[in-house]
Design a protein around this motif. Structure first.
Motif, mmCIF file in Angstrom:
data_model
loop_
_atom_site.group_PDB
_atom_site.id
_atom_site.type_symbol
_atom_site.label_atom_id
_atom_site.label_comp_id
_atom_site.label_asym_id
_atom_site.label_seq_id
_atom_site.Cartn_x
_atom_site.Cartn_y
_atom_site.Cartn_z
ATOM 1 N N ASN A 164 -5.227 7.251 -0.958
ATOM 2 C CA ASN A 164 -4.474 6.500 0.034
ATOM 3 C C ASN A 164 -4.700 5.003 -0.161
ATOM 4 O O ASN A 164 -5.690 4.450 0.288
ATOM 5 C CB ASN A 164 -4.902 6.928 1.441
ATOM 6 C CG ASN A 164 -3.998 6.397 2.500
ATOM 7 O OD1 ASN A 164 -3.234 5.467 2.274
ATOM 8 N ND2 ASN A 164 -4.072 6.960 3.682
ATOM 9 N N PHE A 165 -3.770 4.358 -0.849
ATOM 10 C CA PHE A 165 -3.875 2.932 -1.118
ATOM 11 C C PHE A 165 -3.563 2.085 0.106
ATOM 12 O O PHE A 165 -3.813 0.886 0.112
ATOM 13 C CB PHE A 165 -2.965 2.551 -2.283
ATOM 14 C CG PHE A 165 -3.356 3.221 -3.563
ATOM 15 C CD1 PHE A 165 -4.458 2.781 -4.279
ATOM 16 C CD2 PHE A 165 -2.653 4.300 -4.048
ATOM 17 C CE1 PHE A 165 -4.838 3.404 -5.458
ATOM 18 C CE2 PHE A 165 -3.017 4.932 -5.220
ATOM 19 C CZ PHE A 165 -4.115 4.486 -5.924
ATOM 20 N N ILE A 166 -3.012 2.691 1.123
ATOM 21 C CA ILE A 166 -2.770 1.961 2.367
ATOM 22 C C ILE A 166 -4.101 1.514 2.957
ATOM 23 O O ILE A 166 -4.205 0.442 3.543
ATOM 24 C CB ILE A 166 -1.947 2.832 3.346
ATOM 25 C CG1 ILE A 166 -0.557 3.077 2.767
ATOM 26 C CG2 ILE A 166 -1.862 2.185 4.720
ATOM 27 C CD1 ILE A 166 0.268 4.093 3.513
ATOM 28 N N PHE A 193 4.042 5.735 -5.610
ATOM 29 C CA PHE A 193 4.202 5.797 -7.055
ATOM 30 C C PHE A 193 2.919 6.197 -7.779
ATOM 31 O O PHE A 193 2.931 7.113 -8.595
ATOM 32 C CB PHE A 193 4.741 4.469 -7.601
ATOM 33 C CG PHE A 193 6.179 4.264 -7.253
ATOM 34 C CD1 PHE A 193 7.174 5.017 -7.866
ATOM 35 C CD2 PHE A 193 6.548 3.345 -6.290
ATOM 36 C CE1 PHE A 193 8.502 4.849 -7.538
ATOM 37 C CE2 PHE A 193 7.884 3.170 -5.948
ATOM 38 C CZ PHE A 193 8.856 3.919 -6.573
ATOM 39 N N VAL A 194 1.833 5.527 -7.509
ATOM 40 C CA VAL A 194 0.583 5.855 -8.192
ATOM 41 C C VAL A 194 0.043 7.189 -7.684
ATOM 42 O O VAL A 194 -0.473 7.988 -8.457
ATOM 43 C CB VAL A 194 -0.462 4.724 -8.005
ATOM 44 C CG1 VAL A 194 -1.767 5.090 -8.672
ATOM 45 C CG2 VAL A 194 0.075 3.416 -8.554
ATOM 46 N N SER A 217 1.703 9.688 -6.871
ATOM 47 C CA SER A 217 2.458 10.776 -7.494
ATOM 48 C C SER A 217 1.874 11.134 -8.858
ATOM 49 O O SER A 217 1.951 12.276 -9.297
ATOM 50 C CB SER A 217 3.925 10.378 -7.664
ATOM 51 O OG SER A 217 4.508 10.174 -6.397
ATOM 52 N N VAL A 218 1.291 10.154 -9.524
ATOM 53 C CA VAL A 218 0.685 10.379 -10.829
ATOM 54 C C VAL A 218 -0.727 10.944 -10.663
ATOM 55 O O VAL A 218 -1.114 11.879 -11.348
ATOM 56 C CB VAL A 218 0.647 9.061 -11.644
ATOM 57 C CG1 VAL A 218 -0.088 9.252 -12.954
ATOM 58 C CG2 VAL A 218 2.059 8.561 -11.877
ATOM 59 N N ILE A 219 -1.500 10.358 -9.756
ATOM 60 C CA ILE A 219 -2.869 10.810 -9.494
ATOM 61 C C ILE A 219 -2.807 11.753 -8.305
ATOM 62 O O ILE A 219 -2.771 11.326 -7.163
ATOM 63 C CB ILE A 219 -3.792 9.618 -9.157
ATOM 64 C CG1 ILE A 219 -3.778 8.593 -10.275
ATOM 65 C CG2 ILE A 219 -5.205 10.099 -8.886
ATOM 66 C CD1 ILE A 219 -4.498 7.307 -9.928
ATOM 67 N N ASN A 220 -2.780 13.043 -8.586
ATOM 68 C CA ASN A 220 -2.656 14.012 -7.505
ATOM 69 C C ASN A 220 -3.520 15.228 -7.818
ATOM 70 O O ASN A 220 -3.241 15.975 -8.740
ATOM 71 C CB ASN A 220 -1.190 14.416 -7.332
ATOM 72 C CG ASN A 220 -0.973 15.260 -6.106
ATOM 73 O OD1 ASN A 220 -1.923 15.716 -5.469
ATOM 74 N ND2 ASN A 220 0.271 15.483 -5.760
ATOM 75 N N GLY A 276 0.821 -1.214 0.000
ATOM 76 C CA GLY A 276 0.000 0.000 0.000
ATOM 77 C C GLY A 276 0.851 1.258 0.000
ATOM 78 O O GLY A 276 0.527 2.243 -0.672
ATOM 79 N N ALA A 277 1.949 1.228 0.734
ATOM 80 C CA ALA A 277 2.855 2.384 0.777
ATOM 81 C C ALA A 277 3.503 2.614 -0.588
ATOM 82 O O ALA A 277 3.613 3.751 -1.044
ATOM 83 C CB ALA A 277 3.921 2.179 1.849
#
Length: 188
Positions: free
Chosen positions: A54-56, A42-43, A45-48, A36-37
């Motif tokens: 928060n994939f965590i 990485f993702v 940073s692209v989707i901002n 998740g971290a």
């Protein structure tokens, strides 16, 4: 000849109650939270859009689905998730509370039966709702901490709602896709 008498005793099966998390559970927690971290870094940073998804949250929802911890163990998973979030840019310390509440919500939600025949809707529904709980807790604390009594115009809530609902949808899909393969692989 004497007759043999047989006395049949009632059989009982004693189920042993789970006494905390096992080593494999702790390893799974660590691996999924690390995944998740990495996704968040990485993702995210692209989707901002001013606030990163928060994939965590998706990973702690997945691990809670797989290991079915007690509420206090889910709370610890939430606090660990909040601690991991501190390594990323954002609002400091708020994730401790929001991930704690989200993980406990997930733990409680998975106890509600959500089956239609052989199909379980728990992964997608519980993850979606837990992400919303975490997101609304985060935004609520942020508004209280930064905007209460301040002479500034707060960021419109609609901007955060789009991110919260978008993240909830993405997390629900991620968990639904990964749940069955991981459950089968781990024999849970």
């Amino acid at each position: 000849m004497e007759k043999a008498t047989t006395i049949a005793a009632k059989r009982t099966v004693a189920a042993q109650e789970k006494q905390g998390l096992g080593v494999s559970d702790v390893l799974l927690i660590g691996i999924l939270l690390a995944a998740g971290a990495v996704l968040k870094f990485f993702v995210g940073s692209v989707i901002n859009f001013g606030m990163k998804p928060n994939f965590i949250i998706a990973m702690y929802c997945l691990v809670i689905l797989l290991i079915r911890p007690r509420v206090r163990e889910a709370a610890i998973i939430g606090l660990l998730s909040g601690a991991i979030c501190q390594f990323f840019p954002g609002q400091p310390y708020i994730n401790f509370a929001s991930e704690l509440v989200g993980a406990v919500a997930m733990c409680l939600l998975i106890r509600i039966p959500m089956r239609a025949g052989k199909v379980s809707f728990a992964p997608v529904v519980c993850t979606f709702l837990s992400t919303l709980v975490s997101g609304f807790c985060f935004i609520g604390i942020m508004y209280l901490a930064y905007y209460t009594g301040a002479d500034i115009t707060p960021t419109p809530l609609a901007a955060f709602l789009a991110i919260i609902f978008g993240t909830a949808l993405i997390n629900a899909v991620i968990v639904q896709v990964l749940y069955l393969p991981l459950k089968l692989a781990l024999k849970k």
